[in-house]
Motif scaffolding. Structure first.
Motif, mmCIF file in Angstrom:
data_model
loop_
_atom_site.group_PDB
_atom_site.id
_atom_site.type_symbol
_atom_site.label_atom_id
_atom_site.label_comp_id
_atom_site.label_asym_id
_atom_site.label_seq_id
_atom_site.Cartn_x
_atom_site.Cartn_y
_atom_site.Cartn_z
ATOM 1 N N ARG A 153 -80.139 22.028 38.262
ATOM 2 C CA ARG A 153 -80.378 23.069 37.272
ATOM 3 C C ARG A 153 -81.195 22.478 36.137
ATOM 4 O O ARG A 153 -80.934 21.362 35.682
ATOM 5 C CB ARG A 153 -79.056 23.632 36.735
ATOM 6 N N HIS A 157 -83.508 23.675 32.388
ATOM 7 C CA HIS A 157 -84.041 24.679 31.474
ATOM 8 C C HIS A 157 -85.565 24.699 31.660
ATOM 9 O O HIS A 157 -86.213 23.659 31.561
ATOM 10 C CB HIS A 157 -83.695 24.345 30.021
ATOM 11 N N VAL A 188 -89.090 26.281 30.231
ATOM 12 C CA VAL A 188 -89.643 26.888 29.018
ATOM 13 C C VAL A 188 -91.098 27.260 29.261
ATOM 14 O O VAL A 188 -91.900 26.436 29.718
ATOM 15 C CB VAL A 188 -89.547 25.915 27.826
ATOM 16 N N VAL A 193 -83.588 27.245 38.216
ATOM 17 C CA VAL A 193 -84.199 27.483 36.907
ATOM 18 C C VAL A 193 -83.286 28.312 36.007
ATOM 19 O O VAL A 193 -82.806 29.377 36.406
ATOM 20 C CB VAL A 193 -85.561 28.202 37.086
ATOM 21 N N VAL A 194 -83.070 27.803 34.794
ATOM 22 C CA VAL A 194 -82.514 28.608 33.707
ATOM 23 C C VAL A 194 -83.710 28.981 32.834
ATOM 24 O O VAL A 194 -84.231 28.143 32.096
ATOM 25 C CB VAL A 194 -81.475 27.830 32.890
ATOM 26 N N HIS A 205 -86.402 30.378 30.079
ATOM 27 C CA HIS A 205 -86.524 30.659 28.645
ATOM 28 C C HIS A 205 -87.976 31.074 28.403
ATOM 29 O O HIS A 205 -88.872 30.228 28.319
ATOM 30 C CB HIS A 205 -86.162 29.432 27.798
ATOM 31 N N PHE A 229 -84.906 24.968 21.167
ATOM 32 C CA PHE A 229 -84.421 24.154 22.282
ATOM 33 C C PHE A 229 -82.921 23.896 22.204
ATOM 34 O O PHE A 229 -82.410 23.013 22.891
ATOM 35 C CB PHE A 229 -85.194 22.824 22.327
ATOM 36 N N PHE A 275 -80.117 24.978 23.638
ATOM 37 C CA PHE A 275 -79.741 25.802 24.788
ATOM 38 C C PHE A 275 -78.245 25.775 25.087
ATOM 39 O O PHE A 275 -77.769 26.548 25.908
ATOM 40 C CB PHE A 275 -80.501 25.341 26.030
ATOM 41 N N SER A 298 -76.546 23.461 26.663
ATOM 42 C CA SER A 298 -76.186 22.607 27.799
ATOM 43 C C SER A 298 -77.241 21.524 27.933
ATOM 44 O O SER A 298 -78.435 21.766 27.736
ATOM 45 C CB SER A 298 -76.085 23.414 29.100
ATOM 46 N N ASP A 299 -76.798 20.331 28.264
ATOM 47 C CA ASP A 299 -77.684 19.163 28.294
ATOM 48 C C ASP A 299 -78.307 19.002 29.676
ATOM 49 O O ASP A 299 -77.950 18.110 30.446
ATOM 50 C CB ASP A 299 -76.900 17.908 27.907
ATOM 51 N N VAL A 321 -85.290 19.613 30.630
ATOM 52 C CA VAL A 321 -86.122 20.721 30.175
ATOM 53 C C VAL A 321 -87.520 20.531 30.720
ATOM 54 O O VAL A 321 -88.169 19.515 30.440
ATOM 55 C CB VAL A 321 -86.161 20.806 28.633
ATOM 56 N N HIS A 362 -86.976 15.912 28.094
ATOM 57 C CA HIS A 362 -87.967 16.987 28.042
ATOM 58 C C HIS A 362 -89.228 16.540 28.774
ATOM 59 O O HIS A 362 -89.748 15.448 28.511
ATOM 60 C CB HIS A 362 -88.308 17.352 26.597
#
Length: 336
Positions: free
Chosen positions: A241, A243, A245, A265-266, A268, A281, A283, A285-286, A289, A307
């Motif tokens: 999983r 994040h 962007v 994908v989560v 944003h 940023f 979000f 949860s660690d 990204v 990131h």
């Protein structure tokens, strides 16, 4: 902040009728822009030549369609063919859009615009940001460029051009086919017939002959740590999983690209040309990204070691480059 908001739902939903005020404004917009095109066509207004060949990359719809990756690929191909290309661009989102600016890899994206800085970093070419793309093209020619690529200048008729390349999103196409703001079109769809090349972003494989379209695929293979370090293959994130962007014209295209690689994908999504800050940023949860390159150039001041920027490469058939280079007037090093 200068950014393009998300498009109205009726632009790409055939089942939704635009509100009456949008239809009225579209009629007024169509009349005004039609008069302007007619003034150039009849010689009442005259375009300005740069003194070198000019290739315009643009689209008929508002929002992203893949112009910048194609512009980068075009600059690289022209250089490989012996040209010294420069890039003229408006530079959306700049702090002072009225002030012309030379943009390089170290330019602050708030001053130079996210896309111009990205193009400068990826290509090393001279990049001139100016609302008057004709003035930008002339400045590039004066600086020694023997050909100019104009990023997003299809409607900038003040700039004389030798070739036009329309970029079309394969899924969205022209939406409901209406002019702004009732639909996404900057000009009537019939305008596309006057472009020299039509590149369709998101088509897999070769299109059947006779359509007059060239397929383009955007390819992502690596993730670059924003704070420096060794690039990682995107495949390393498969099954994880993350994040994701994206502050681009069509964020879902980026999310779908990651999902196709098996990445969970989560999403944003932000407005096109969004100006980020640290709060964007948070979000909760660690997770790693992943963000588009266009977003990443604006975020190095407030990101961490998890990131990553995801560079995109445009792939079009080799026959496209052969056909395009055959149409470019003149030869490298020559002046008009």
């Amino acid at each position: 902040m200068s950014a393009h908001p998300a498009p109205p739902v009726w632009w790409y939903d055939a089942g939704r009728e635009p509100p009456p005020v949008a239809r009225l404004l579209a009629a007024l917009y169509g009349g005004a822009t039609g008069l302007r095109r007619a003034a150039y066509r009849r010689g009442l207004l005259r375009p300005r030549r740069a003194g070198v060949p000019v290739l315009v990359v643009g689209n008929l719809v508002a929002g992203g369609s893949g112009k910048t990756p194609l512009t980068i690929a075009l600059v690289e191909r022209l250089r490989a063919a012996g040209w010294n290309p420069g890039v003229a661009t408006r530079g959306y989102g700049r702090d002072d859009p009225a002030q012309p600016l030379w943009v390089d890899a170290q330019t602050d994206p708030l001053r130079g615009g996210d896309e111009p800085v990205l193009i400068a970093r990826r290509t090393g070419a001279r990049v001139r940001a100016d609302r008057d793309r004709a003035a930008a093209a002339r400045a590039l020619a004066a600086a020694g460029c023997d050909i100019v690529v104009c990023d997003d200048g299809l409607q900038h008729y003040r700039l004389a051009r030798d070739l036009e390349i329309e970029v079309v999103d394969a899924v969205r196409r022209y939406g409901n086919g209406r002019l702004l703001p009732a639909g996404p079109l900057r000009e009537p769809a019939a305008r596309a017939a006057r472009c020299d090349f039509r590149v369709v972003n998101g088509v897999a494989g070769d299109l059947p002959p006779g359509f007059g379209e060239w397929p383009m695929r955007l390819v992502a293979e690596r993730a670059l740590p924003l704070l420096g370090g060794r690039p990682q293959p995107l495949a390393a994130f498969a099954g994880q999983r993350v994040h994701a962007v994206a502050g681009i014209g069509n964020p879902e295209r980026f999310f779908a690209m990651l999902r196709a690689l098996g990445i969970a994908v989560v999403p944003h999504a932000f407005a096109d040309h969004h100006r980020y800050d640290g709060a964007d940023f948070e979000f909760g949860s660690d997770l790693p990204v992943l963000m588009t390159e266009k977003d990443a150039v604006k975020c190095t001041a407030f990101v961490g070691e998890r990131h990553f920027s995801v560079p995109i490469r445009a792939e079009v058939p080799e026959a496209f480059w052969i056909a395009l280079l055959d149409r470019v007037p003149g030869r490298p090093g020559a002046r008009a």
